[in-house]
Design a protein around this motif. Structure first.
Motif, mmCIF file in Angstrom:
data_model
loop_
_atom_site.group_PDB
_atom_site.id
_atom_site.type_symbol
_atom_site.label_atom_id
_atom_site.label_comp_id
_atom_site.label_asym_id
_atom_site.label_seq_id
_atom_site.Cartn_x
_atom_site.Cartn_y
_atom_site.Cartn_z
ATOM 1 N N ILE A 20 -76.517 31.547 4.994
ATOM 2 C CA ILE A 20 -75.392 31.254 4.087
ATOM 3 C C ILE A 20 -74.615 32.560 3.945
ATOM 4 C CG2 ILE A 20 -74.728 30.543 1.748
ATOM 5 C CD1 ILE A 20 -77.623 29.355 1.495
ATOM 6 N N VAL A 141 -72.203 25.775 -4.066
ATOM 7 C CA VAL A 141 -73.474 26.091 -4.735
ATOM 8 C C VAL A 141 -74.560 25.064 -4.477
ATOM 9 C CG1 VAL A 141 -72.403 27.383 -6.619
ATOM 10 C CG2 VAL A 141 -72.787 24.921 -6.895
ATOM 11 N N ASP A 142 -74.191 23.899 -3.935
ATOM 12 C CA ASP A 142 -75.192 22.835 -3.885
ATOM 13 C C ASP A 142 -75.135 22.017 -2.596
ATOM 14 O OD1 ASP A 142 -77.002 20.826 -4.412
ATOM 15 O OD2 ASP A 142 -76.347 20.448 -6.442
ATOM 16 N N ILE A 145 -75.935 23.116 1.158
ATOM 17 C CA ILE A 145 -77.240 23.729 1.447
ATOM 18 C C ILE A 145 -78.350 22.682 1.379
ATOM 19 C CG2 ILE A 145 -78.868 25.528 0.692
ATOM 20 C CD1 ILE A 145 -76.429 26.659 -0.943
ATOM 21 N N TYR A 226 -74.015 33.319 -5.626
ATOM 22 C CA TYR A 226 -75.206 33.898 -4.995
ATOM 23 C C TYR A 226 -76.477 33.433 -5.723
ATOM 24 C CZ TYR A 226 -78.354 37.402 -3.064
ATOM 25 O OH TYR A 226 -79.408 38.028 -2.439
ATOM 26 N N SER A 228 -76.901 30.768 -7.745
ATOM 27 C CA SER A 228 -77.141 29.320 -7.595
ATOM 28 C C SER A 228 -77.672 29.006 -6.196
ATOM 29 C CB SER A 228 -75.847 28.526 -7.854
ATOM 30 O OG SER A 228 -75.875 28.003 -9.164
ATOM 31 N N CYS A 229 -77.047 29.627 -5.172
ATOM 32 C CA CYS A 229 -77.525 29.396 -3.793
ATOM 33 C C CYS A 229 -78.979 29.860 -3.645
ATOM 34 C CB CYS A 229 -76.651 30.127 -2.778
ATOM 35 S SG CYS A 229 -75.009 29.420 -2.560
ATOM 36 N N SER A 230 -79.333 30.949 -4.337
ATOM 37 C CA SER A 230 -80.710 31.458 -4.232
ATOM 38 C C SER A 230 -81.707 30.455 -4.822
ATOM 39 C CB SER A 230 -80.856 32.793 -4.971
ATOM 40 O OG SER A 230 -79.935 33.713 -4.475
ATOM 41 N N LYS A 232 -81.223 27.165 -5.080
ATOM 42 C CA LYS A 232 -81.293 26.001 -4.182
ATOM 43 C C LYS A 232 -82.117 26.364 -2.939
ATOM 44 C CE LYS A 232 -79.551 21.925 -2.408
ATOM 45 N NZ LYS A 232 -78.703 20.773 -2.501
ATOM 46 N N LYS A 233 -81.912 27.564 -2.408
ATOM 47 C CA LYS A 233 -82.668 28.021 -1.228
ATOM 48 C C LYS A 233 -84.171 27.948 -1.494
ATOM 49 C CE LYS A 233 -83.862 32.654 0.459
ATOM 50 N NZ LYS A 233 -84.494 32.548 1.758
#
Ligand SMILES: NC(=O)c1ccc[n+]([C@@H]2O[C@H](COP(=O)([O-])OP(=O)(O)OC[C@H]3O[C@@H](n4cnc5c(N)ncnc54)[C@H](O)[C@@H]3O)[C@@H](O)[C@H]2O)c1
Ligand SMILES: O=C(O)C(=O)C[C@@H](O)[C@H](O)[C@H](O)COP(=O)(O)O
Ligand SMILES: [Zn+2]
Length: 367
Positions: A20, A141-142, A145, A226, A228-230, A232-233
């Motif tokens: 990402i 953000v969601d 991913i 960053y 939020s992506c973390s 979800k990751k």
């Protein structure tokens, strides 16, 4: 928080699957595509008319630096078009340009374009690669991913779909400048969800930085996306196919999806998730875990980020909402899997909630 590295790598059993990228332009996109080694491949950019008008030509010329054949398919915007008929349009375009398994789809858009492009990629020729270029806050953000792709069917949300991971996710924050306000706020349904289910300090950070976030200041936006992506990751890596922990990402969605359907998609996904969060928080309070102060705090935070916490003058009952939750994808042996909170930042799966209890919680948001 000092974000030195604006890349996140999604892994499977410690092997990298895709990256990402969080950027402020599309400058690096060509080198990202080069890494996919498409050689003499073709690319189809799928977008919708609201987005394509701003960014499709720019993206096309950048992709053209790596791939000689690039075409654009522009869809009608909106959830009402997230269906099998639109997927057929994508198939027809791919067939007409003789796309083969080495070729690639590029989703340039919000969650609707991303979910459909991903589903077409998952199924055309039994699977070709695709890239996500998310353009809405919610998609950044969601939805871009984790590889959930699909369409609505008979207006049931995401009823037909497949897990199919993108080859890359490339976020260009600058495109948020053209995102309408209401769509921007909708993204906070998922962002606040991330804090509520996994990270109390992130939830607190969101509240204390709301003014810079709401005014779309670059530094706050970068940190928020960053973080939020973390979250979800971490969840999708631990459970890519939703056999367990990934269900936590459904917090607010069981009731939210029913409301979305009953309102015939006149409310946005993030707005319906917000209403679903209120109902789920109420149930979390009644089951003795969440405190009354936390329940009130959650409602205040949703309002702070311009999201609805109640609905007035609707033509449907709380009973119908409770009943239609049974048609969502969260059933196991006839019992609904409901996501509740022990406290802010700590979610769990509850298999004891009855339809009657859901109905009572929904009743409180219909005024
Ligand atoms: N796959 C997943 O994991 C996942 C997760 C969350 C949501 N979703 C799905 O995502 C969808 C919602 O996504 P969404 O909120 O992005 O909605 P959307 O795709 O409909 O985009 C929102 C609106 O904003 C416009 N738009 C998007 N980016 C723009 C930009 N930069 N400038 C101008 N206009 C822009 C679009 O044309 C559209 O009208 C729902 O269908 C939901 O079910 C999927
Ligand atoms: O990635 C996930 O897993 C999610 O649940 C993210 C949700 O925000 C998203 O709306 C998802 O599509 C809902 O799950 P679904 O399985 O009911 O489609
Ligand atoms: Zn969602």
């Amino acid at each position: 928080m000092d974000i030195i590295n604006k890349e996140l790598i999604i892994t499977k059993e410690d092997n990298p699957i895709y990256t990402i990228y969080i950027e402020n332009n599309y400058n690096k996109l060509s080198s990202v595509i080069d890494k996919l080694q498409l050689e003499h491949g073709k690319a189809l950019i799928v977008t919708d008319s609201n987005i394509g008008i701003h960014y499709a030509q720019e993206v096309k010329s950048i992709v053209n630096q790596s791939i000689p054949f690039v075409e654009i398919l522009t869809l009608e915007p909106g959830e009402a078009n997230k269906n099998i008929e639109t997927i057929q349009k994508i198939y027809h375009t791919l067939i007409s340009y003789q796309f083969d398994r080495k070729d690639i789809l590029i989703a340039l858009g919000g969650g609707v374009v991303g979910d459909m492009t991903g589903f077409a990629a998952a199924t055309y020729l039994r699977g070709i690669r695709f890239i996500q270029l998310p353009t809405s806050l919610l998609a950044m953000v969601d939805s871009s991913i984790g590889g959930k792709t699909g369409v609505d069917y008979l207006s049931y949300k995401n009823m037909v779909g497949a897990f199919h991971q993108p080859s890359a996710v490339y976020i260009n924050l600058q495109v948020l400048n053209t995102l309408p306000e209401r769509e921007y706020y909708s993204g906070f349904g998922e962002i606040i969800k991330h804090g509520l289910i996994k990270d109390k300090s992130y939830y607190r950070w969101l509240k204390s930085n709301s003014s810079s976030i709401l005014s779309r200041e670059n530094e706050s936006l970068t940190e928020m996306i960053y973080r939020s992506c973390s979250i979800k990751k971490q969840v999708v890596e631990s459970d890519p196919h939703e056999n367990g922990e990934r269900a936590l990402l459904n917090f607010g969605h069981t009731v939210g999806h029913s409301i979305e359907k009953q309102l015939n998609f006149s409310y946005l996904h993030g707005e319906c998730v917000s209403l679903g969060i209120v109902a789920a928080a109420q149930l979390s309070y009644e089951h003795g875990n969440l405190s009354i102060d936390e329940l009130e705090d959650i409602k205040e935070t949703l309002k702070q980020f311009k999201l609805p916490v109640c609905l007035s003058n609707v033509s449907f009952s709380s009973k119908i909402i409770a009943q239609t939750t049974r048609n969502d994808k969260k059933m196991e042996a006839g019992q609904i899997k409901f996501i509740l909170l022990h406290s802010i930042g700590a979610a769990y799966i509850d298999k004891t909630i009855t339809e009657q209890e859901i109905e009572s919680a929904v009743q409180l948001i219909l005024i």
